[in-house]
Design an enzyme around this catalytic site. Structure first.
Site, PDB file in Angstrom:
ATOM      1  N   GLU A 329      38.831  12.085  17.817  1.00  0.00           N
ATOM      2  CA  GLU A 329      39.727  12.767  18.748  1.00  0.00           C
ATOM      3  C   GLU A 329      40.805  13.404  17.888  1.00  0.00           C
ATOM      4  OE1 GLU A 329      42.751  12.144  22.507  1.00  0.00           O
ATOM      5  OE2 GLU A 329      42.835  10.902  20.714  1.00  0.00           O
ATOM      6  N   HIS A 400      39.761  10.752  30.169  1.00  0.00           N
ATOM      7  CA  HIS A 400      40.727   9.922  30.898  1.00  0.00           C
ATOM      8  C   HIS A 400      42.175  10.386  30.710  1.00  0.00           C
ATOM      9  CE1 HIS A 400      40.718   8.738  26.792  1.00  0.00           C
ATOM     10  NE2 HIS A 400      41.788   7.982  26.970  1.00  0.00           N
ATOM     11  N   ASP A 401      42.386  11.457  29.949  1.00  0.00           N
ATOM     12  CA  ASP A 401      43.748  11.928  29.683  1.00  0.00           C
ATOM     13  C   ASP A 401      44.080  13.236  30.380  1.00  0.00           C
ATOM     14  OD1 ASP A 401      44.261   9.835  27.905  1.00  0.00           O
ATOM     15  OD2 ASP A 401      43.571  10.971  26.169  1.00  0.00           O
TER      16      ASP A 401
HETATM   17  O1  TEU Z   1      45.184  10.402  23.341  1.00  0.00           O
HETATM   18  C1  TEU Z   1      45.890  11.172  22.435  1.00  0.00           C
HETATM   19  C2  TEU Z   1      46.663  12.383  22.842  1.00  0.00           C
HETATM   20  O2  TEU Z   1      47.265  12.982  21.988  1.00  0.00           O
HETATM   21  C3  TEU Z   1      46.809  12.926  24.171  1.00  0.00           C
HETATM   22  O3  TEU Z   1      45.635  13.476  24.639  1.00  0.00           O
HETATM   23  C4  TEU Z   1      47.452  11.910  25.021  1.00  0.00           C
HETATM   24  O4  TEU Z   1      46.672  11.746  26.139  1.00  0.00           O
HETATM   25  C5  TEU Z   1      48.852  12.247  25.511  1.00  0.00           C
HETATM   26  O5  TEU Z   1      48.786  12.369  26.873  1.00  0.00           O
HETATM   27  C6  TEU Z   1      49.510  13.469  25.017  1.00  0.00           C
HETATM   28  O6  TEU Z   1      50.410  13.937  25.990  1.00  0.00           O
HETATM   29  C7  TEU Z   1      44.644   9.189  22.908  1.00  0.00           C
HETATM   30  C8  TEU Z   1      44.037   8.464  24.081  1.00  0.00           C
HETATM   31  O7  TEU Z   1      42.968   9.204  24.587  1.00  0.00           O
HETATM   32  C9  TEU Z   1      45.109   8.190  25.096  1.00  0.00           C
HETATM   33  O8  TEU Z   1      44.596   7.615  26.270  1.00  0.00           O
HETATM   34  C10 TEU Z   1      46.108   7.272  24.450  1.00  0.00           C
HETATM   35  O9  TEU Z   1      47.202   7.080  25.301  1.00  0.00           O
HETATM   36  C11 TEU Z   1      46.614   7.824  23.126  1.00  0.00           C
HETATM   37  O10 TEU Z   1      45.589   8.345  22.304  1.00  0.00           O
HETATM   38  C12 TEU Z   1      47.270   6.734  22.336  1.00  0.00           C
HETATM   39  O11 TEU Z   1      46.337   5.812  21.909  1.00  0.00           O
END
Ligand code: TEU
Ligand code: CA
Length: 620
Positions: A329, A400-401
């Protein structure tokens, strides 16, 4: 400082940086071709901008350009690999299936639904974190990497899940969160207890914070009373950033990875993996970029000085000996950096997720606006053309984000299913590996939250408290509603039963529109979105041209039309999509050959709203 814009643009990393800045401003890349702008020198930009471009910004551009990573992209192309052929499915376990009525999804629930995934044709599951965690960020804050979260079950349940998946010919990707751990992790507790001990340097501690901000709002530093120092957390206050400069940290991580691989897991999705290398001395970030992006500091670590080195080390010592697959990611990373991270011969990552296609230029996740699919087309065109053939792209709209894609493109209920099918056609026929997020296959849309009390996400709370100071509670809530990660985290809609068949108890977060959208109904309906996904997945398997074949995009300059060929030595497929809500004249050319699948029942001289179909125009 004397480099010209056009020279920077010619450098791959420079190209990505300039694109990113233009994207954020909503400006066109064509600007750079402008002779005057192209010939501007860096030093001049600062002077000309009357201080709007600060020194920090220029310095971080310069240091990124000087990372001097000269290992060439490897030109090996079209090597066969299971993960290029596979269709992945992301399970967010908290919301997938509850087996014991406590309202929270769990591993036994997931096991009970594996036949569902088989029926859909899924080859591999990416499981969001299931490790022991105090759940400040739903498992992305890990307390113990070698234990299963009690709410989700036991290690025996996990072992059973893995063997049940393998029995069905499916693979398992774990979520590897190693940019940070929970503050309740043993390493952090030790680091606080004994600053001079083995773990004292496992995290970043400083007398004074720098200006970096957290993704969830506020400063990225938290004062640790016992050490009389501040500790770095790019995410929540309980997610402490690990210091990868420390060799012991890297060794411990590799040990843990090997431990899971010994169990037989097939690979990992690496959480914010491009953030792991922070620059020496943790310099302040540019205030200009901070304003532009909404986060300060990001340009100093999103493609950090030792990132490529760390990735190669991890691959060599942990993944490769087990033949494990990795998808990183990598938020904020552009095409050229993606190529450096994923080109086969460089041995860093197999694939990566970048997110710049999820919002149209000038917009952020929290804006309420209509996503124009023409941007998706231009983004994909640019990527497909410069990405192939030596890198494999990941294809996804949801996770999920992020809010649901159907909700972003068109909220009109009348077009929901046809639009869902259009999205499916593109995802399963463009060149790359598709990742479907749970519920996407039945066209789930954003949650229906009425107040902040109905939300659960630490990110939403952080942003809300920051926003309400400036724009007031009502406007702040509306922005949160548009962008909340909880939109995609509502329970999977299995049936019309209470709580959509997700739980017999009270779900941890409110359920969606189960009456009109649920798996049971759709599985029994040949014309449903679910059946369409199943058929498309099967189609993709039957036609290797959709996997390894080249892609040729046509009609590039015509708005609302996205057409392309996929071909190999044996066959040619033609894909035709209408990205908008209007009829489009085909200009007299009807596709030739045989139609394999479509979201309309017949063909017409017009391409109808959101129409999408796949044709085979040459076969063996
Ligand atoms: O997400 C990382 C990230 O940078 C973003 O997509 C995040 O969702 C954030 O909303 C930015 O505004 C990853 C995971 O997918 C996320 O669920 C976690 O909260 C994050 O890392 C921290 O581990
Ligand atoms: Ca449960």
């Amino acid at each position: 400082m004397s480099s010209r814009i056009i020279d920077i643009y010619r450098n791959p990393i420079g190209r990505d940086l300039l694109r990113k800045i233009l994207l954020q401003l909503g400006w066109s890349e064509k600007l750079i071709d402008n002779r005057i702008i192209g010939s501007l020198r860096l030093g001049w930009i600062q002077r000309l901008s009357f201080g709007r471009v600060d020194r920090g910004l220029l310095e971080s551009i310069i240091s990124l350009l000087n990372t001097g990573d000269s290992i060439p992209e490897d030109k090996i192309s079209n090597t066969r690999a299971w993960w290029k052929e596979a269709v992945f499915y992301q399970v967010y376990p908290r919301s997938f299936m509850d087996s014991n009525g406590d309202g929270t999804g769990d591993l036994r629930g997931l096991i009970s639904r594996l036949d569902y995934l088989s029926a859909l044709g899924i080859d591999a599951v990416w499981l969001s974190p299931v490790y022991d965690s105090p759940n400040d960020d739903n498992g992305y804050d890990i307390r113990d990497y070698r234990k299963i979260m009690a709410e989700f079950g036991t290690m025996e349940d996990f072992d059973e899940l893995l063997s049940e998946l393998h029995k069905r010919g499916m693979r398992l990707l774990m979520d590897l969160v190693v940019n940070h751990t929970s503050d309740e992790h043993e390493w952090f507790k030790e680091a606080v207890r004994e600053p001079l001990g083995k773990f004292g340097d496992y995290y970043f501690f400083r007398d004074k914070p720098n200006n970096w901000t957290s993704y969830f709002g506020g400063s990225a530093w938290r004062y640790i009373e016992e050490r009389k120092e501040y500790a770095l957390h790019l995410f929540s206050q309980k997610q402490m950033d690990l210091n990868w400069e420390n060799k012991d940290v890297r060794e411990d991580i590799k040990d843990m990875v090997r431990w899971w691989l010994e169990k037989g897991v097939d690979g990992f999705r690496l959480d914010v993996i491009n953030y792991i290398s922070k620059p020496k001395g943790l310099p302040d970030g540019s205030e200009v970029i901070g304003k532009l992006m909404g986060f300060t500091g990001v340009e100093t670590y999103f493609y950090g000085p030792r990132l490529n080195e760390y990735l190669r080390e991890l691959k060599r010592d942990a993944f490769e000996p087990y033949g494990a697959f990795t998808v990183g990611e990598t938020p904020g990373v552009g095409i050229e950096m993606m190529k450096l991270l994923t080109a086969e011969g460089r041995k860093e990552l197999d694939m990566a997720f970048s997110f710049d296609h999820l919002e149209t230029p000038g917009h952020s996740r929290f804006d309420e606006y209509r996503y124009d699919l023409n941007y998706y087309k231009s983004f994909m065109t640019q990527h497909m053309e410069s990405y192939s053939p030596y890198c494999q792209m990941s294809l996804f709209y949801e996770n999920h984000d992020n809010p649901r894609m159907i909700s972003k493109v068109d909220k009109d209920e009348k077009v929901r299913w046809i639009l869902g099918k259009l999205l499916a056609v593109m995802q399963l026929t463009l060149k790359g590996t598709p990742f479907i997020f749970q519920g996407q296959e039945i066209g789930m849309v954003n949650g229906r939250f009425k107040s902040m009390e109905e939300l659960r996400d630490v990110d939403s709370f952080g942003k809300f408290s920051e926003l309400k100071e400036t724009i007031g509670e009502e406007k702040a809530f509306n922005r949160i509603l548009a962008g909340s990660r909880d939109n995609a985290r509502i329970p999977m809609q299995w049936s019309k039963k209470e709580n959509g068949g997700f739980t017999d108890g009270t779900p941890w977060i409110g359920t969606g529109d189960i009456e009109v959208c649920n798996a049971e109904d759709q599985m029994g309906d040949k014309a449903s979105l679910w059946s369409f996904y199943r058929d498309l997945i099967a189609l993709r398997k039957k036609h290797p041209a959709l996997i390894y074949g080249e892609i040729e995009i046509t009609n590039k300059d015509r708005k609302d039309i996205f057409t392309y060929f996929r071909r190999d030595e044996k066959e040619t497929l033609y894909i035709e999509c209408n990205l908008g809500r209007e009829n489009i004249r085909r200009k007299g050319v009807m596709p030739t050959g045989r139609m394999l699948i479509s979201n309309y029942e017949d063909t017409d001289e017009h391409l109808r709203p959101y129409e999408a179909s796949v044709w085979i125009t040459k076969e063996d």
